[in-house]
Write an enzyme that holds these catalytic residues in place. Structure first.
Site, mmCIF file in Angstrom:
data_model
loop_
_atom_site.group_PDB
_atom_site.id
_atom_site.type_symbol
_atom_site.label_atom_id
_atom_site.label_comp_id
_atom_site.label_asym_id
_atom_site.label_seq_id
_atom_site.Cartn_x
_atom_site.Cartn_y
_atom_site.Cartn_z
ATOM 1 N N CYS A 30 47.551 44.740 46.591
ATOM 2 C CA CYS A 30 47.378 43.448 47.183
ATOM 3 C C CYS A 30 48.526 43.133 46.394
ATOM 4 C CB CYS A 30 46.158 42.824 46.722
ATOM 5 S SG CYS A 30 45.802 41.187 47.428
ATOM 6 N N ARG B 257 42.027 30.733 48.777
ATOM 7 C CA ARG B 257 42.288 31.624 49.596
ATOM 8 C C ARG B 257 41.441 31.619 51.029
ATOM 9 N NH1 ARG B 257 45.107 34.528 45.548
ATOM 10 N NH2 ARG B 257 44.123 35.451 43.755
ATOM 11 N N LYS C 229 32.394 42.856 49.611
ATOM 12 C CA LYS C 229 32.881 42.336 48.510
ATOM 13 C C LYS C 229 32.374 40.680 48.573
ATOM 14 C CE LYS C 229 36.540 41.617 45.438
ATOM 15 N NZ LYS C 229 38.023 41.552 45.607
ATOM 16 N N CYS D 133 48.790 39.546 45.075
ATOM 17 C CA CYS D 133 48.378 38.185 44.362
ATOM 18 C C CYS D 133 48.888 38.156 42.725
ATOM 19 C CB CYS D 133 47.244 37.599 44.435
ATOM 20 S SG CYS D 133 46.001 39.031 43.875
ATOM 21 N N ARG E 199 40.404 36.849 37.972
ATOM 22 C CA ARG E 199 41.641 36.144 38.072
ATOM 23 C C ARG E 199 42.072 35.801 36.846
ATOM 24 N NH1 ARG E 199 40.338 32.471 43.613
ATOM 25 N NH2 ARG E 199 39.775 34.219 44.662
ATOM 26 N N CYS F 142 47.862 36.196 48.352
ATOM 27 C CA CYS F 142 48.046 37.451 48.484
ATOM 28 C C CYS F 142 48.979 37.824 49.508
ATOM 29 C CB CYS F 142 46.389 37.927 49.013
ATOM 30 S SG CYS F 142 45.263 37.496 47.686
ATOM 31 N N LYS G 55 35.603 40.746 52.783
ATOM 32 C CA LYS G 55 35.702 40.286 51.617
ATOM 33 C C LYS G 55 35.863 38.861 51.854
ATOM 34 C CE LYS G 55 39.405 40.094 48.373
ATOM 35 N NZ LYS G 55 40.636 40.637 47.669
ATOM 36 N N TYR H 6 32.219 47.390 37.026
ATOM 37 C CA TYR H 6 32.618 47.140 35.674
ATOM 38 C C TYR H 6 31.589 47.701 34.593
ATOM 39 C CZ TYR H 6 36.063 44.161 37.892
ATOM 40 O OH TYR H 6 36.930 43.648 38.794
ATOM 41 N N SER I 219 33.439 40.773 39.478
ATOM 42 C CA SER I 219 33.650 40.348 37.903
ATOM 43 C C SER I 219 32.601 39.282 37.697
ATOM 44 C CB SER I 219 35.007 39.892 37.684
ATOM 45 O OG SER I 219 35.353 38.812 38.668
HETATM 46 C C1 PBG Z 1 42.951 40.967 44.843
HETATM 47 C C2 PBG Z 1 41.423 41.448 44.326
HETATM 48 C C3 PBG Z 1 40.726 40.326 43.684
HETATM 49 C C4 PBG Z 1 39.528 41.109 43.391
HETATM 50 C C5 PBG Z 1 39.916 42.267 43.850
HETATM 51 N N1 PBG Z 1 41.201 42.361 44.188
HETATM 52 C C6 PBG Z 1 40.800 38.854 43.391
HETATM 53 C C7 PBG Z 1 40.834 37.968 44.826
HETATM 54 O O1 PBG Z 1 40.772 38.355 45.730
HETATM 55 O O2 PBG Z 1 41.145 36.790 44.573
HETATM 56 C C8 PBG Z 1 38.201 40.587 42.774
HETATM 57 C C9 PBG Z 1 37.717 41.604 41.915
HETATM 58 C C10 PBG Z 1 36.600 40.830 41.024
HETATM 59 O O3 PBG Z 1 36.159 39.864 41.097
HETATM 60 O O4 PBG Z 1 35.946 41.911 40.379
HETATM 61 N N2 PBG Z 1 43.151 40.008 45.780
#
Ligand code: PBG
Length: 305
Positions: free
Chosen positions: A100, A197, A228, A102, A185, A110, A175, A293, A254
């Site tokens: 990615c 996004r 996700k 970002c 983030r 992204c 996603k 995690y 996360s």
């Molecule tokens: C990159 C990305 C993100 C996550 C994984 N790859 C952040 C987003 O899309 O803003 C989030 C993973 C997480 O919250 O554990 N784009």
């Protein structure tokens, strides 16, 4: 009579590797997680391997950002170096990367910008170059996560043309634009500097759209399909399982980690029990693999079971 089981090999452990850290830096909103310096990657890889965890997923926190995300495809970039560290410590451990832009973009989106909009098609080549640079460093699996249309096709073509036809693609297929990514983030300093996004990540109210994206990624050449976030999206995991025969991956993101951690720290939840229950729920819904995690702790708990 338990119908579903989970083992350490079903888990993938995500790590943040920082170009500027000299010692592990605690991530405030993700207790127990760190931004690691390169010098610690080998050690973590060995821990993951010793616990029989399925693999490692590497995220980079670069020192520099610009408007083309050049740090993402730099052969000497943070992810590329981290992959080499992990592979030299553990040649047989599966190493996956996030593809990615970002965290490498000065605006935090992204993809590349055209005015204030994301230029989907100009982003595809950069994603392919990024994936190729990860494969060249030794990554076994690349995970395109910018949610650009046709990103899987672009990455597959790029890899094949560069001789990496054996590198697998774990597609971030469903996603959703989710508030559960907040702590991530903070960890990777990748919040968009304007807007959100929602023009590229999916609307969380849409299941049929998720189905379309899953089938499109399968047709474009994905090897694994991901849903996700996880906990609030088990219906989508189930749907993915029933419409595709590819392996399904659920990302226990996360915010989901942090909410279980926070409640457990307060003594409101029994962490071990809720985490193991959550992992079983992912499996029951149809996930083959779970990115979490909690992988290190869960693998230890599963060993003691
Ligand atoms: C990159 C990305 C993100 C996550 C994984 N790859 C952040 C987003 O899309 O803003 C989030 C993973 C997480 O919250 O554990 N784009």
């Amino acid at each position: 009579m338990r119908e579903t089981s989970v083992s350490a090999g079903d888990l993938i452990f995500p790590i943040f590797v920082s170009e500027t850290a000299t010692a592990p830096e605690a991530i405030a909103s993700m207790p127990g997680q760190f931004r690691l310096p390169l010098s610690h990657v080998g050690k973590i890889a060995k821990q993951v391997e010793t616990l029989d965890i399925g693999g490692l997923l590497i995220f980079g926190v670069p020192a520099h950002k610009d408007d083309t995300g050049s740090g993402a495809y730099d052969s000497n970039g943070i992810v590329q170096n981290a992959v080499r560290e992990a592979k030299s410590a553990c040649p047989d451990l599966v190493i996956a990367t996030d593809v990615c832009l970002c965290a490498y973009m000065d605006h935090g989106h992204c993809g590349v910008l055209k005015g204030s909009e994301i230029d989907n098609d100009r982003t595809l080549d950069i994603l392919a170059q990024t994936a190729i640079s990860h494969a060249r460093a030794g990554a076994d699996v690349v995970g395109p996560s910018s949610v650009m249309d046709f990103q899987v096709r672009a990455v597959r073509q790029g890899l094949d043309q560069s001789g990496f036809d054996q590198t697998a693609i774990m597609a971030y297929s469903a996603k959703f634009a989710s508030a559960f990514y907040g702590p991530f983030r903070d960890a990777s300093d990748s919040s968009p500097s304007f807007g959100d996004r929602a023009s590229y990540q999916h609307d969380f109210g849409n299941l049929r759209h998720a189905r379309r994206e899953i089938l499109a990624d399968e047709a474009e050449g994905a090897d694994l399909l991901m849903v996700k976030p996880g906990i609030a999206y088990l219906d989508v995991v189930h749907e993915a399982r029933s419409i595709s025969n590819l392996p399904i991956v659920a990302y226990n993101v996360s915010g989901e980690y942090s909410m279980l951690k926070a409640a457990s720290e307060r003594g409101w939840l029994d962490e071990r029990k809720v985490v193991l229950e959550t992992l079983i729920a992912f499996k029951r819904a149809g996930a083959d693999l779970i990115i979490t995690y909690h992988a290190l702790e869960a693998a230890k708990w599963l060993k003691d079971n």
